[in-house]
Design a protein around this motif. Structure first.
Motif, short mmCIF file in Angstrom:
data_model
loop_
_atom_site.label_atom_id
_atom_site.label_comp_id
_atom_site.label_asym_id
_atom_site.label_seq_id
_atom_site.Cartn_x
_atom_site.Cartn_y
_atom_site.Cartn_z
N ASP A 168 -52.73 -49.65 90.91
CA ASP A 168 -54.07 -49.19 91.27
C ASP A 168 -54.06 -48.45 92.60
N ASN A 169 -53.10 -48.75 93.47
CA ASN A 169 -53.00 -48.11 94.77
C ASN A 169 -51.53 -47.82 95.06
N GLU A 204 -49.65 -49.03 98.50
CA GLU A 204 -49.34 -50.39 98.91
C GLU A 204 -47.84 -50.52 99.17
N ASN A 232 -54.79 -47.77 102.62
CA ASN A 232 -55.92 -48.12 101.74
C ASN A 232 -55.64 -49.42 100.98
N ASP A 233 -54.98 -50.35 101.66
CA ASP A 233 -54.55 -51.59 101.03
C ASP A 233 -55.62 -52.67 101.25
#
Length: 323
Positions: free
Chosen positions: A63-64, A67, A294-295
């Motif tokens: 999703d990210n 990370e 953006n974690d």
């Protein structure tokens, strides 16, 4: 020439009214599953498979893609070293323009792809040695970290801001580790006048993902132009850049639309950021992870707002974070 004697005569100014940060709101969960009653071994198997899929780090990371590293715990962000082995390389002042050279600390492994990066400036009369403890400590959590020397030890905050940006450009465009760095995920930090310089850099380059001024000093007290997520760290015993005339008005002047936080260290001085400090490291790591990577796994350490403790005099912020 000592930093205290030079700076202490420069602190002055009336404290403008500070806009209070919003009180934290707890986010709602993602909702429950509508479970049907089924029997026997099939029910147990379905439950085990479903839960293991949800807990899979790979599924979360998909999703990210930014990370890096395992799921964080309080112990992992307070540790002296994170999960990555770290290498370092020296950058000579003779090989660069716009700043005074420095040291790059970076994760040794390339298995996880590129990393976000942060450049850190020392304070007035200081050299990179005064903030070098942050190098390996932040890099071991999954960042490229560039601790720099300035052109002269007497450079003012506006000059230090330009030097931070010059160092970022060198790191991402010409350095020997440029292929390890994601040029779209960059941050600045700094101590004292270097902290004031980090605000100058964020003002000049809104594309920065995070800024962390440490016991910052600047004659400019108002920063309504800054849209970069900013964590300002002050010290209750600071007599060189007292929080009442520096860190607090800096924080209060940041727009309410900017993700921001104010951490005031308890029983600390202007020079606390010059030595290894678990509280500074803990919240710096969390802030950089949350906004450079953006974690959202690190949101838990920032919202709800941390409470006063033996090491925290006060913490303010607007939660939940939106960026």
């Amino acid at each position: 020439m000592q930093q205290h004697s030079q700076n202490s005569s420069l602190t002055a100014g009336t404290v403008p009214p500070e806009s209070a940060g919003r009180r934290p709101r707890r986010r709602d969960g993602r909702g429950g599953w509508a479970a049907k009653r089924i029997t026997g071994a099939l029910a147990a198997l379905t439950t085990v498979v479903g839960l293991s899929s949800l807990a899979s780090p790979g599924a979360h990371a998909a999703d990210n893609p930014y990370e890096r590293g395992p799921a964080p715990t309080t112990s992992s962000i307070e540790a002296a070293r994170g999960s990555y082995s770290v290498s370092q390389t020296t950058v000579s002042s003779l090989a660069v323009t716009g700043f005074g050279g420095g040291t790059v600390y970076y994760p040794t492994s390339t298995a996880d792809g590129t990393f976000g990066a942060v450049v850190i400036s020392p304070g007035y009369t200081g050299t990179q040695s005064s903030i070098s403890w942050l190098g390996a400590r932040l890099a071991s959590q999954g960042f490229a970290v560039f601790t720099i020397d300035t052109l002269t030890t007497l450079d003012q905050p506006d000059s230090r801001g330009r030097q931070l940006l010059a160092a970022l450009d060198y790191l991402t465009e010409r350095s020997s580790v440029r292929t390890r760095v994601d040029g779209s995920r960059l941050a600045v930090m700094g101590h004292s006048m270097g902290g004031g310089g980090s605000l100058e850099a964020a003002k000049s380059r809104p594309s920065l993902q995070a800024a962390i001024p440490l016991t910052p000093w600047n004659t400019d007290k108002s920063w309504p132009e800054v849209s970069t997520p900013t964590l300002i760290v002050g010290a209750d015993g600071d007599t060189i850049a007292p929080v009442a005339s520096h860190a607090e008005p800096f924080y209060g002047s940041l727009p309410s639309s900017t993700d921001k936080a104010y951490l005031e260290l308890n029983n600390a001085t202007h020079f606390t950021p010059n030595s290894s400090d678990t509280t500074i490291a803990k919240y710096s790591i969390s802030w950089l992870k949350r906004f450079v990577d953006n974690d959202t796994r690190y949101e838990q350490f920032l919202c709800p707002l941390p409470r006063p403790s033996l090491t925290i005099e006060e913490y303010r912020g607007n939660c939940p974070h939106t960026s």
